[in-house]
Design an enzyme around this catalytic site. Structure first.
Site, PDB file in Angstrom:
ATOM      1  CG  MET A 173      -1.546   0.954   5.364  1.00  9.32           C
ATOM      2  SD  MET A 173      -2.309  -0.573   4.732  1.00  9.32           S
ATOM      3  CE  MET A 173      -4.035  -0.097   4.720  1.00  9.32           C
ATOM      4  N   GLY A 179      -4.526   2.658  -0.602  1.00 13.36           N
ATOM      5  CA  GLY A 179      -4.060   3.479   0.513  1.00 13.36           C
ATOM      6  C   GLY A 179      -5.166   3.682   1.531  1.00 13.36           C
ATOM      7  CB  SER A 180      -7.102   2.780   3.572  1.00 12.52           C
ATOM      8  OG  SER A 180      -8.205   3.184   4.345  1.00 12.52           O
ATOM      9  NE  ARG A 181      -7.408   5.247  11.560  1.00 10.70           N
ATOM     10  CZ  ARG A 181      -7.635   6.354  12.239  1.00 10.70           C
ATOM     11  NH1 ARG A 181      -7.677   7.511  11.613  1.00 10.70           N
ATOM     12  NH2 ARG A 181      -7.811   6.315  13.547  1.00 10.70           N
ATOM     13  CB  ILE A 187     -10.628   2.523   8.193  1.00  8.63           C
ATOM     14  CG1 ILE A 187     -10.906   1.927   9.575  1.00  8.63           C
ATOM     15  CG2 ILE A 187     -11.472   3.777   7.978  1.00  8.63           C
ATOM     16  CD1 ILE A 187     -10.506   2.825  10.724  1.00  8.63           C
TER      17      ILE A 187
END
Length: 214
Positions: free
Chosen positions: A94, A182-184, A152
Site C-alpha cells: 500500500m 502506507g505499508s503492506r 506489516i
C-alpha cells in the site's frame, strides 16, 4: 453485498481536526502561504483516512483482498510463524495514496492474534517482511480452512491498528484495522487455493477476489 459506508475512519479525526485548526489559524494570522500548504496537508489526511463503500461478494469460497494496493508477491512457502504449514502467500503493498482501512478476507473465527515489535524497513523489501513490526490474525473458516492476514509496518508507517480479538466471529469484507501511513499486508492461504490475481495487479480491499478456497 454492500458494506455500510463510513466516509472517514475515526482514527483520522484527531489528525484532520488538528490540521484544519492550524490551517484556520494561519489564515487568520494572514500567513497565506503557510495556510495554503496546511490546507493541502489537510486534504491529504482526509484522503488518507477515507473509507469508501465496497461491494463484497457473497461467494462463500471466495477470499477477498485485505488491503488496497498492488500485488508484489505470489509464492508457495512453508509458514512456521502463523498457520504452521505450507501456504500460498500473497503480499499487497500500500502506498500513501491507497485506502488504508483493512478488511477481513474470509468469513470465520479468530483463532489467535500475534503482535511482534520490530524494525521499520521499507515494507516492499524482503528484510521488511521478516524484521518489521507486524500484527498477524489467524482465522478458521466454517469449513475448517486456516488462513492468516498480517499487517506489516513500513518505513513511514509506524502505527498498526487491529480491532479484532481472539474468538471474534468475522465476516468477509468487515473492517478490521488500518496502518498509518502506507505499508503492506501479507495473506497466507491454504496450498490448494485457486489464486485469481497476478503480480503487479492492483486490488481493492473487501472487493477484489484474490482466490477461491477448495
Amino acid at each position: 453485498m454492500l458494506t455500510p459506508q463510513v466516509p472517514i475512519a475515526k482514527e483520522g479525526y484527531p489528525f484532520i481536526v488538528f490540521s484544519a485548526f492550524c490551517t484556520l489559524l494561519a489564515a487568520i494570522l494572514g500567513m497565506a502561504a503557510v495556510a495554503g500548504v496546511l490546507l493541502f496537508v489537510t486534504f491529504f489526511i482526509l484522503s488518507f483516512f477515507r473509507d469508501p463503500e465496497r461491494f463484497v461478494t457473497d461467494n462463500e469460497n471466495a477470499v477477498v483482498s485485505p488491503a488496497d494496493g498492488k500485488i508484489i508477491t505470489i509464492e508457495r512457502v512453508m509458514d512456521t510463524r502463523f498457520t504452521e504449514g505450507e501456504v500460498q502467500k500473497i503480499s499487497i503493498f500500500m502506498n500513501v495514496f491507497n485506502v488504508h482501512v483493512n478488511r477481513v478476507p474470509a468469513t470465520g473465527k479468530v483463532m489467535k492474534i500475534l503482535y511482534q515489535p520490530g524494525k521499520f524497513y521499507s515494507a516492499d523489501s524482503a528484510k521488511g517482511a521478516l524484521q518489521n513490526e507486524y500484527c498477524a490474525t489467524v482465522i478458521a473458516t466454517p469449513q475448517g480452512r486456516k488462513l492468516a492476514f498480517v499487517q506489516i509496518a513500513g518505513l513511514i508507517a509506524r502505527r498498526i491498528i487491529c480491532w479484532l480479538e481472539p474468538e471474534d466471529s468475522v465476516v468477509r469484507g468487515r473492517r478490521f484495522g488500518l496502518i498509518r501511513f502506507g505499508s503492506r499486508v501479507d495473506l497466507y492461504l491454504p496450498p490448494d487455493t485457486e489464486i485469481m490475481v497476478q503480480l503487479g495487479q492492483k486490488v481493492r480491499s473487501g472487493e477484489t477476489i484474490v482466490g477461491h478456497l477448495r
